[in-house]
Design an enzyme around this catalytic site. Structure first.
Site, mmCIF file in Angstrom:
data_model
loop_
_atom_site.group_PDB
_atom_site.id
_atom_site.type_symbol
_atom_site.label_atom_id
_atom_site.label_comp_id
_atom_site.label_asym_id
_atom_site.label_seq_id
_atom_site.Cartn_x
_atom_site.Cartn_y
_atom_site.Cartn_z
ATOM 1 N N ASP A 1 0.984 2.413 3.837
ATOM 2 C CA ASP A 1 0.166 3.528 3.349
ATOM 3 C C ASP A 1 1.053 4.766 3.155
ATOM 4 O OD1 ASP A 1 -1.921 5.041 2.439
ATOM 5 O OD2 ASP A 1 -2.961 5.185 4.367
ATOM 6 N N HIS B 1 0.841 -1.208 0.000
ATOM 7 C CA HIS B 1 0.000 0.000 0.000
ATOM 8 C C HIS B 1 0.872 1.251 0.000
ATOM 9 C CE1 HIS B 1 -4.168 1.658 0.975
ATOM 10 N NE2 HIS B 1 -3.393 2.691 0.722
#
Lengths: 309, 432
Positions: free
Chosen positions: B310, B61
């Site tokens: 992320d 991610h």
């Protein structure tokens, strides 16, 4: 003097400093009674009032306070400033700082905006209201007004009623009143209570009768018409029927109760006109006291700057 | 061209290996893994005592920001950050400008990847055109171009119907749907976790259930369709419970990832050490201690499949604004390994094999990638870890183009010694 060179919030003041500001405000209030309402204390100092959010009362109050202290003042409202041209807050303030102001009084819709400037700019910052976070001079002038009537703050039952969630007045007042030993109640619809309200150091209630019962002070908060859109309240009419302060409800309070409101008021929404204009109301006194309290804050912070020089 | 990794501890959970072994790399692939291998003409890479030879770490991610937001990051700077962080491969999210909903964009990313020639990049395509939630993107064409999964990340897959169809269609293609789970009406214009901290600071809140409601919707649809559903950046304790329950029930393909900041930090960071620091503003937000603890439990008990960063680079100018105006996100590629070592392994919460599962084996499995294994014949993507190396995180020293990290100044134990992609050493840490 105060420990910090900024006034960002009540959170950063201790009881002794609050006391000192209120005592100083007493002396400042006396100036307003003179035929010539001006002292040379801040002569040669420049104060910028930087208002990113519309405000009449607070901005005027600061302007009057600055003028009575003989400061050079400059007021900037958002619509006329360059923020509408895409400039960042930091750039706006750094440009102002290039003109060497001593203090910046700022109002901003974002919680924490004055904290950002205090961290990155040279000027002393006075928070005149940041988002839903703090409005320290309002809490100070409220305390000043209460003290004028009750001669004390500790042990009083102070009930704050209205839109608790979105109120910076609430957040500053809770902290100040707790530090000074008052018993604070917070009343409003459950949809407008901040998360974990009980941990703020208040007695939460959804019953205005319980809040008003034996209260020494009832402080009403403004309910905004936009609140209908977030499904917070069904209508202002229902709000008034459940939470509006009426003469009947006020009967439960102590005989010498005082009624406060930071303004602007919505008559018939959170407060009945009969109460707002009635004998217990000190709402206009709050406005006059605002000038004295802001003079005290400006004076104490300017004194700090002078020492630093 | 032969390289011999000599003297390390091989941890290769996919093949049940854990012990002192040498690894011979030949022509970019793993040739042999055995107790003592002769140099036999190979270039010898002598490993220090205690160093670990792991299948290449994979961050599933990551926002590489190219095309369209090259002032934040590019494929070149993002993959440089990746290999410095020990990642041999990253999966990049489609919320670029324009959104990656078309093979032309996938091809551009892969061309830039080849030019950078550092980490492998696996593009994740958009579920819907423009991630607008209205019309399914051409997932088949995107898969053919190189996409390994689909998401409308940055926002949730808009409707239950679209999610249903996406799971069915992606299921046919053998790839997962990754969902940024968030009910938009509950999120509102929130900027921080809805809790005591945000309430006192006057910040609009995003409740944990804004996430878990969408996780529950998607689990129900995964059960209905048989498609593979992966929860992106899980943050709320209610979501952990929902995933755990789904896994216990069985019969569905549900996996999830957690970012290091969600198992290390809480919303206390909004106040300390710096009030309203925009480098602790991310979406989902830093939640409260009970949520952080639930992430740790999920990591320990196997509910959590993957640790993903992320990685969300933003320019300093964008972050140096009022808290509620700042963009969400922090960089993560270069801080993940030290944080995992220090806060999970050395803290005694997980063992080293589990760490390798979370960072390599499982992301490879979720996205059906060739990595995550040191089996003979596989591409030689290897991360060499130095579990006891002292690491000082300095934002200014990050290779990422952006420096938005809340971990600046942290001292941690455990880092990356070297990163090998396709048999080539693409990063060496001389300090390890």
């Amino acid at each position: 003097m105060l420990r910090s060179r900024h006034l960002l919030g009540i959170a950063d003041l201790d009881a002794e400093e609050i006391q000192r500001i209120l005592d100083t405000a007493e002396a400042m209030k006396e100036i307003a009674a003179r035929p010539i309402k001006k002292v040379p204390t801040l002569r040669g100092r420049t104060v910028v009032n930087l208002f990113f959010e519309p405000s009449t009362r607070t901005r005027m109050s600061f302007e009057v306070a600055e003028k009575r202290l003989s400061a050079d003042t400059l007021s900037i409202a958002v619509a006329t400033s360059s923020v509408t041209k895409g400039e960042t807050l930091l750039d706006t303030v750094r440009n102002l700082e290039a003109m060497a102001p001593d203090m910046i009084v700022m109002r901003h819709a974002s919680s924490g905006a004055p904290h950002l400037l205090a961290r990155l700019c040279r000027s002393a910052i006075i928070n005149a209201g940041d988002g839903m976070h703090e409005h320290p001079t309002q809490a100070l002038l409220d305390a000043f007004t209460i003290r004028a009537h009750k001669k004390r703050l500790d042990g009083l039952k102070v009930s704050i009623v209205g839109d608790l969630m979105h109120s910076r007045v609430l957040r500053s007042n809770i902290q100040l009143l707790n530090k000074m030993g008052a018993e604070v109640w917070a009343c409003g619809p459950s949809t407008l209570m901040p998360t974990d309200l009980a941990r703020f150091g208040v007695r939460p209630t959804t019953s205005i009768d319980e809040a008003v019962d034996q209260a020494d002070v009832v402080m009403m908060l403004r309910i905004q018409h936009e609140r209908m859109h977030g499904h917070f309240i069904p209508s202002t009419r229902e709000y008034f029927s459940l939470f509006g302060l009426t003469p009947e409800r006020l009967r439960r309070a102590k005989d010498d109760v005082i009624i406060m409101h930071p303004g602007p008021m919505n008559r018939g929404v959170e407060i009945d006109s009969e109460v707002a204009d009635g004998p217990y109301s000190v709402i206009l006194e709050q406005v006059s006291n605002g000038v004295a309290v802001r003079m005290a804050v400006l004076y104490l912070l300017a004194g700090q700057e002078a020492e630093a020089d | 061209m032969k390289t011999l990794l000599k003297g390390g501890r091989v941890i290769d959970p996919a093949n049940g290996r854990d012990g002192e072994m040498d690894v011979l790399i030949e022509n970019g692939t793993i040739a042999r893994v055995a107790r003592t291998l002769p140099a036999d003409g190979a270039e010898v890479f002598e490993l220090r005592r205690g160093w670990i030879v792991a299948p290449g770490l994979i961050d599933m991610h990551v926002h590489l920001r190219e095309p369209g937001q090259e002032h934040k990051e590019t494929v070149a700077t993002g993959t440089a950050a990746a290999v410095a962080g020990g990642f041999t491969a990253v999966a990049c999210m489609p919320n670029t400008d324009p959104i990656n909903d078309h093979p032309g964009i996938t091809e551009l990313i892969l061309r830039k990847t080849a030019q950078a020639n550092l980490a492998r990049v696996y593009p994740i395509g958009a579920v819907s055109l423009g991630s607008r939630g209205e019309q399914l993107a051409e997932l088949g064409a995107q898969k053919a171009a190189g996409c390994v999964g689909f998401t409308d990340d940055g926002r949730p897959v808009a409707t239950a119907l679209l999610m249903r169809r996406a799971l069915e269609y992606a299921g046919m293609l053998g790839v997962p749907i990754i969902d940024h789970c968030e009910d938009p009406s509950l999120k509102g214009d929130g900027v921080a976790h809805e809790g005591y901290r945000a309430a006192t600071m006057g910040l609009r809140g995003i409740p944990g259930v804004a996430e878990s409601i969408m996780v529950e919707r998607d689990i129900a649809l995964a059960e209905l369709t048989g498609g593979a559903f992966h929860v992106a950046h899980m943050s709320a304790r209610q979501s952990v419970r929902a995933v755990r329950d789904a896994k216990m029930r069985g019969g569905s393909r549900v996996t999830c990832e957690v970012a290091p900041h969600h198992f290390i930090l809480t919303d206390e960071s909004l106040e300390r050490p710096t009030r309203y620091d925009t480098n602790v503003k991310m979406n989902p937000p830093l939640r409260e201690q009970a949520d952080r603890d639930a992430m740790l439990d999920g990591i320990a008990d196997g509910t959590v499949d993957v640790i993903a960063t992320d990685h969300a680079p933003h320019h300093l100018d964008e972050k140096l604004v009022e808290f509620d105006r700042a963009p969400f996100g922090i960089v993560g590629l270069e801080t993940a390994v030290p944080l995992v070592f220090d806060r999970l392994v050395h803290a005694g919460r997980i063992g080293l094999p589990r760490m390798i599962e979370l960072l390599s084996v499982n992301p490879a499995r979720v996205l059906a990638l060739p990595g995550g294994s040191l089996a003979e014949g596989r591409p030689a993507d290897v991360t060499i870890l130095a579990p006891d190396a002292p690491v000082s995180i300095r934002a200014s020293a990050l290779r990422s183009k952006s420096k938005n990290t809340p971990f600046d100044g942290w001292s941690l134990r455990g880092g990356v010694a070297a990163t090998i992609v396709g048999g080539r050493v693409v990063y060496r840490n001389e300090q390890a």
